[in-house]
Write a protein that holds these residues in place. Structure first.
Motif, PDB file in Angstrom:
ATOM      1  N   LYS A   9       0.952  -1.134  -0.494  1.00 47.58           N
ATOM      2  CA  LYS A   9      -0.087   0.328   0.395  1.00 47.58           C
ATOM      3  C   LYS A   9       0.613   1.287   0.017  1.00 47.58           C
ATOM      4  CE  LYS A   9      -4.317  -1.977   2.509  1.00 47.58           C
ATOM      5  NZ  LYS A   9      -4.975  -1.502   3.860  1.00 47.58           N
ATOM      6  N   SER A  10       0.441   2.058  -0.604  1.00 46.46           N
ATOM      7  CA  SER A  10       0.836   3.455  -1.049  1.00 46.46           C
ATOM      8  C   SER A  10       0.665   4.105   0.652  1.00 46.46           C
ATOM      9  CB  SER A  10       0.712   4.203  -1.768  1.00 46.46           C
ATOM     10  OG  SER A  10       1.145   4.195  -2.666  1.00 46.46           O
ATOM     11  N   LYS A  11       1.677   4.928   0.725  1.00 46.32           N
ATOM     12  CA  LYS A  11       1.293   5.912   2.373  1.00 46.32           C
ATOM     13  C   LYS A  11       1.149   6.767   2.507  1.00 46.32           C
ATOM     14  CE  LYS A  11       3.125   5.914   7.048  1.00 46.32           C
ATOM     15  NZ  LYS A  11       4.181   5.473   8.465  1.00 46.32           N
ATOM     16  N   TYR A  34      -4.942   3.370   0.787  1.00 51.97           N
ATOM     17  CA  TYR A  34      -3.559   3.758   1.093  1.00 51.97           C
ATOM     18  C   TYR A  34      -3.801   3.658   2.498  1.00 51.97           C
ATOM     19  CZ  TYR A  34      -3.763   6.706  -3.193  1.00 51.97           C
ATOM     20  OH  TYR A  34      -3.731   6.992  -4.118  1.00 51.97           O
ATOM     21  N   THR A  54       6.939   6.641   3.935  1.00 46.00           N
ATOM     22  CA  THR A  54       6.321   7.859   2.631  1.00 46.00           C
ATOM     23  C   THR A  54       6.354   7.792   1.711  1.00 46.00           C
ATOM     24  OG1 THR A  54       5.621   8.830   5.187  1.00 46.00           O
ATOM     25  CG2 THR A  54       4.931   9.458   3.668  1.00 46.00           C
ATOM     26  N   ASP A  55       4.909   7.660   1.347  1.00 39.24           N
ATOM     27  CA  ASP A  55       5.482   8.460  -0.581  1.00 39.24           C
ATOM     28  C   ASP A  55       4.256   9.287  -0.423  1.00 39.24           C
ATOM     29  OD1 ASP A  55       5.795   5.115  -1.841  1.00 39.24           O
ATOM     30  OD2 ASP A  55       4.071   5.343  -0.444  1.00 39.24           O
ATOM     31  N   LEU A 328       1.283   9.072  -9.065  1.00 37.88           N
ATOM     32  CA  LEU A 328       1.568   7.506  -8.482  1.00 37.88           C
ATOM     33  C   LEU A 328       1.604   6.644  -9.537  1.00 37.88           C
ATOM     34  CD1 LEU A 328       0.460   6.673  -4.973  1.00 37.88           C
ATOM     35  CD2 LEU A 328       2.398   7.703  -5.775  1.00 37.88           C
TER      36      LEU A 328
END
Length: 341
Positions: A9-11, A34, A54-55, A328
């Motif tokens: 998962k992207s954060k 997310y 973190t993204d 993203l």
């Protein structure tokens, strides 16, 4: 038996988080899935150290996103700075570009929310409904000191004809006002609806009410100052629901004391990052300027509340998540107004 590898998962890490931010972003995250990390503290050169794996960082109007912070974000492999607001004067875009960080915003969530709040401030200041409410609760039914004026026929000057300025022009036209507007680009749609495009000087000289709806930048900082105040009508009403630094506070205080400014409504304040979105009811506020402003009977202060509607918060969450998803996936956004870098 091999287990399938699940996608990571992207954060998204949020700063300056309020309870309502968590409610709306968690509600609409069900469609995006997310990993969300919330901090109620402001993002600055010290708190950036809270970020881990973190993204995306999601920031608000009073977060500090200067060159130093951006460098630290880049060092922590952050890819995107997502503003959950329209204004971006607190972000160093050149530094973001240098470090290859994408910056996105919510260019239009609910223009009507802010425009309606500006109108509410005008009506409250004029007809003194806030004072009448308190009086009646104390069984004081006197009308002395509550005299207002007809809005009908008054000249209203709008500075900034973006989505909010345009929405406000429609509202104020409904009250039978003569509406003047200034922007660096003339809006033909507003002119078709009876709004007259004029110079900034004309706005200052002819308006009974001036409402600020322009962004904050080098050209608009302290737009309302000693010089511009000097050519305004006596007892002018000034409304600011845009950015605090559009007004030079010390100059407007002097104008209030002299009676040059008859009414002031501000939903934003130049030093608001030390005050707004906090409960300071048990504290001694050290900011003498805001204390002086609040001492005037003809000044109305609200704490950056204009955007605060259910519809606006819904759009802010959805647009922010959609911006992040697009960046993203493809490093770009279809809505070019939302992409700053």
């Amino acid at each position: 038996m091999k287990h399938p590898i699940l996608p990571i998962k992207s954060k998204v890490t949020f700063f300056s988080t309020q309870i309502y931010d968590k409610v709306f972003f968690e509600k609409y995250n069900t469609d995006f899935d997310y990993e969300l990390d919330f901090f109620d503290t402001q993002l600055n050169e010290q708190t950036v150290k809270l970020i881990s794996n973190t993204d995306v960082v999601c920031v608000f109007v009073n977060d500090v996103v200067n060159a130093s912070v951006i460098q630290q974000l880049a060092e922590r492999k952050v890819r995107i700075i997502a503003l959950r607001c329209a204004g971006f004067n607190n972000v160093d875009l050149e530094a973001a570009k240098k470090h290859n960080l994408k910056v996105c915003r919510v260019p239009a969530y609910s223009p009507e929310a802010v425009a309606e709040h500006a109108m509410a401030m005008i009506l409250t200041l004029n007809r003194k409904t806030h004072k009448a409410y308190n009086r009646v609760r104390e069984q004081n039914f006197s009308l002395n000191g509550l005299l207002g004026f007809d809005l009908h026929g008054k000249t209203v000057g709008i500075i900034g004809t973006g989505n909010i300025g345009k929405a406000f022009s429609k509202i104020i036209k409904g009250f039978g006002c003569k509406v003047l507007a200034f922007d660096i680009v003339t809006d033909s749609e507003m002119e078709k609806n009876g709004v007259t495009s004029v110079s900034l000087e004309t706005i200052f000289k002819e308006s009974d009410i001036i409402s600020l709806h322009c962004p904050l930048n080098e050209k608009t900082k302290h737009l309302i100052d000693k010089k511009s105040l000097s050519i305004m009508k006596d007892h002018v009403m000034i409304i600011n629901t845009s950015r605090g630094a559009l007004i030079q506070t010390s100059d407007v205080i002097k104008a209030l004391k002299k009676g040059k400014v008859g009414y002031l409504g501000i939903d934003v304040y130049e030093q608001e990052e030390k005050l707004f979105f906090r409960d300071l009811s048990e504290d001694i506020i050290q900011d003498d300027a805001i204390q002086r402003l609040m001492s005037f009977p003809n000044v109305l202060v609200t704490a950056h509340q204009a955007f605060f509607t259910n519809e606006a918060l819904t759009q802010i969450a959805l647009v922010t998540f959609n911006n992040i998803e697009s960046l993203l996936a493809q490093n770009d956004i279809d809505n070019k107004a939302a992409l700053l870098v």
